[in-house]
Scaffold this active site. Structure first.
Site, PDB file in Angstrom:
ATOM      1  N   SER A 125       0.828  -1.199   0.000  1.00 60.46           N
ATOM      2  CA  SER A 125       0.000   0.000   0.000  1.00 60.46           C
ATOM      3  C   SER A 125       0.866   1.254   0.000  1.00 60.46           C
ATOM      4  O   SER A 125       1.910   1.301   0.647  1.00 60.46           O
ATOM      5  CB  SER A 125      -0.917   0.029   1.225  1.00 60.46           C
ATOM      6  OG  SER A 125      -1.694   1.210   1.238  1.00 60.46           O
ATOM      7  N   LYS A 180      -4.584  -6.718   3.297  1.00 55.89           N
ATOM      8  CA  LYS A 180      -4.566  -5.582   2.361  1.00 55.89           C
ATOM      9  C   LYS A 180      -5.970  -5.296   1.824  1.00 55.89           C
ATOM     10  O   LYS A 180      -6.350  -4.135   1.615  1.00 55.89           O
ATOM     11  CB  LYS A 180      -3.607  -5.874   1.206  1.00 55.89           C
ATOM     12  CG  LYS A 180      -3.584  -4.821   0.090  1.00 55.89           C
ATOM     13  CD  LYS A 180      -3.311  -3.413   0.616  1.00 55.89           C
ATOM     14  CE  LYS A 180      -2.896  -2.435  -0.478  1.00 55.89           C
ATOM     15  NZ  LYS A 180      -3.755  -2.365  -1.623  1.00 55.89           N
ATOM     16  N   HIS A 183      -7.726  -3.426   4.463  1.00 61.93           N
ATOM     17  CA  HIS A 183      -7.146  -2.071   4.448  1.00 61.93           C
ATOM     18  C   HIS A 183      -7.870  -1.215   3.422  1.00 61.93           C
ATOM     19  O   HIS A 183      -8.267  -0.069   3.696  1.00 61.93           O
ATOM     20  CB  HIS A 183      -5.650  -2.155   4.120  1.00 61.93           C
ATOM     21  CG  HIS A 183      -5.023  -0.858   3.708  1.00 61.93           C
ATOM     22  ND1 HIS A 183      -5.211  -0.290   2.457  1.00 61.93           N
ATOM     23  CD2 HIS A 183      -4.198  -0.006   4.366  1.00 61.93           C
ATOM     24  CE1 HIS A 183      -4.550   0.841   2.371  1.00 61.93           C
ATOM     25  NE2 HIS A 183      -3.926   1.039   3.521  1.00 61.93           N
ATOM     26  N   ASN A 184      -8.079  -1.760   2.238  1.00 60.25           N
ATOM     27  CA  ASN A 184      -8.746  -0.992   1.184  1.00 60.25           C
ATOM     28  C   ASN A 184     -10.215  -0.745   1.496  1.00 60.25           C
ATOM     29  O   ASN A 184     -10.763   0.299   1.164  1.00 60.25           O
ATOM     30  CB  ASN A 184      -8.597  -1.712  -0.158  1.00 60.25           C
ATOM     31  CG  ASN A 184      -7.208  -1.574  -0.740  1.00 60.25           C
ATOM     32  OD1 ASN A 184      -6.241  -1.329  -0.010  1.00 60.25           O
ATOM     33  ND2 ASN A 184      -7.076  -1.745  -2.029  1.00 60.25           N
ATOM     34  N   GLU A 187     -10.228   2.033   3.755  1.00 60.35           N
ATOM     35  CA  GLU A 187      -9.907   3.209   2.929  1.00 60.35           C
ATOM     36  C   GLU A 187     -11.163   3.762   2.253  1.00 60.35           C
ATOM     37  O   GLU A 187     -11.405   4.975   2.250  1.00 60.35           O
ATOM     38  CB  GLU A 187      -8.868   2.808   1.893  1.00 60.35           C
ATOM     39  CG  GLU A 187      -8.500   3.848   0.868  1.00 60.35           C
ATOM     40  CD  GLU A 187      -7.600   3.265  -0.206  1.00 60.35           C
ATOM     41  OE1 GLU A 187      -7.858   3.506  -1.404  1.00 60.35           O
ATOM     42  OE2 GLU A 187      -6.637   2.545   0.151  1.00 60.35           O
TER      43      GLU A 187
END
Length: 475
Positions: A125, A180, A183-184, A187
């Site tokens: 990232s 990940k 995480h997105n 986000e």
């Protein structure tokens, strides 16, 4: 000297190559596009060697070889692996550094493992700038292999405020790519919250552009400090050729690449409440209906009403609400990671994840440090909102948060993630919810059964028959 192969030399791959070369890594380079590898090799000088084929890429490296893939997710990744496997030997390593669906990663690990080749999934990232100057890297896979590679990737990773590299092995198997993905998803929700705040400030309160910009800049230096808030300030700082704010010329549609959907789908699949993460995806889908929205506004009118309240008070409330909602979004994301990790046995340590996100990644913020501390103090914490420090921070803005949501609803301004986040908090702290009525209805039409207080097992009822053809109370 460490040597790596790099396959896929687009913006991310080329920038990662430059970062690696800066740290003394010797690189063998391959890209299917003609001339790309040669051009980058010239740029890197003695640190880079261009290779014309996947076979040549493998041949340029000494065993045990490590090849890093930065190619598009899906079929392109499978094709890249298939082009490499016939030339690799047991003990060699393939690293997938793209955004990959975690089940694909698990499948690829099994396929490569049949040939003795290690397959690692790296969640990377930070975008193009992060690849060049230091990303956050969430690595998943075999511990022994990752221990051997860790010094190289820790060196190129971003550094947290305390100087710790933002590289970590987050768990076995596909843990790196799943972390990940979440995480997105976080986000998406953080971005949506900032956008909803922007909508309220600029289009409900009608504050001048410069005032909103200065407000965001102040927030970016305080408790709301984050990379995404910095991005919002940069967006408001940028002027078009005619001197007007560029953002006023941008069409209000936002695209997506799939990781937000993967996050929402995982929450549904594993039965984890993550309404803020899902609503952020739905909000992007709604944004895509631009033509329909314009047609509806033209035919029935926009719902937004003029605001006649205390502007200063609402602005202050919005700041507190944004902090509370951001913490709630992170709580949902970590709850999802914990649930899926428990299913797959990856051994993810949430404190390690939070520390890895403190620098380099898109969702880096001052909130990650207290979250890491919460999990370090209570590794089995089932929800971040059960941490007393974080709970106090969330509820300190409770009245203001409600004020923001009520005001938005009353004035016809959609705030899906502010609303969903508040509903999540309220639902989480309500001992008796509305699901008793749902359970009753399910038993009536489908005999699905229900639980009773003080009586174990499943129960059915002989539900009274209601004659809907007669008025209530009639004969």
């Amino acid at each position: 000297m460490t040597a790596l192969g790099l396959m896929g030399l687009g913006v991310m791959g080329a920038n990662l190559a430059r970062n690696l070369a800066d740290h003394g890594v010797q690189l063998a380079l391959y890209d299917p596009a003609a001339g790309v590898a040669q051009h980058l090799a010239q740029d890197l000088g003695s640190a880079g060697t261009a290779c014309a084929t996947p076979e040549a890429l493998v041949a340029a490296l000494a065993a045990p070889r490590t090849i890093f893939l930065l190619v598009p997710a899906g079929a392109a990744t499978d094709a890249a692996i298939e082009s490499l496997l016939p030339h690799l030997a047991a003990g060699d390593v393939i690293i997938d550094g793209g955004n990959a669906f975690y089940r694909d990663t698990a499948r690829r690990q099994a396929a490569c493992g049949a040939s003795g080749v290690h397959f690692l999934g790296f969640g990377v990232s930070g975008g193009a700038e992060g690849a060049r100057h230091g990303p956050a890297i969430m690595a998943g896979g075999d511990r022994t292999v990752l221990e051997r590679l860790a010094p190289t990737f820790a060196a190129i990773a971003a550094k947290a405020p305390d100087g710790t590299p933002c590289f970590a092995r987050v768990g076995d198997g596909a843990a790196g790519h799943f972390v990940k993905t979440v995480h997105n998803g976080i986000e998406y929700a953080h971005m949506q919250l900032i956008a909803e705040a922007w909508q309220l400030l600029r289009r409900l309160l009608r504050l001048p552009h410069e005032e909103v910009r200065d407000l965001f800049a102040r927030w970016a230096r305080g408790a709301l400090s984050s990379f995404l808030m910095e991005c919002a300030v940069r967006a408001l700082d940028t002027m078009d050729k005619d001197g007007t704010p560029l953002i006023e010329h941008i069409v209000d549609t936002a695209e997506q690449k799939g990781t937000g959907q993967w996050t929402a789908n995982a929450a549904l699949e594993y039965g984890v409440a993550a309404p803020s993460l899902a609503e952020a995806v739905h909000a992007r889908c709604l944004s895509a209906l631009k033509d329909m929205r314009l047609a509806m506004e033209a035919s029935v009118g926009a719902p937004t009403m003029a605001f006649a309240g205390d502007v200063k008070a609402l602005v202050a409330a919005l700041e507190r609400a944004l902090l509370s909602a951001n913490i709630t979004v992170l709580a949902q994301g970590f709850a999802l990671i914990r649930a899926v990790d428990a299913e797959h046995g990856w051994g993810v340590d949430p404190a390690t994840v939070a520390r890895t996100w403190r620098g380099g990644c898109i969702i880096r913020s001052t909130l990650l440090e207290p979250i890491a501390e919460a999990y370090a103090a209570a590794p089995d914490l089932d929800n971040l909102l059960r941490d007393r420090v974080l709970w106090r921070r969330v509820t300190a803005g409770d009245a203001e948060w409600r004020q923001v949501v009520v005001t938005a609803v009353a004035h016809g301004v959609p705030v899906p993630v502010f609303s969903a986040s508040l509903a999540y908090v309220d639902g989480l702290r309500t001992g008796r919810l509305w699901a008793d009525m749902i359970a009753a209805q399910r038993d009536i039409f489908g005999q699905h059964g229900f639980a009773r207080f003080g009586s174990p097992g499943r129960h059915h009822a002989d539900w009274a028959t209601l004659d809907l053809t007669s008025p209530a109370g009639g004969s």
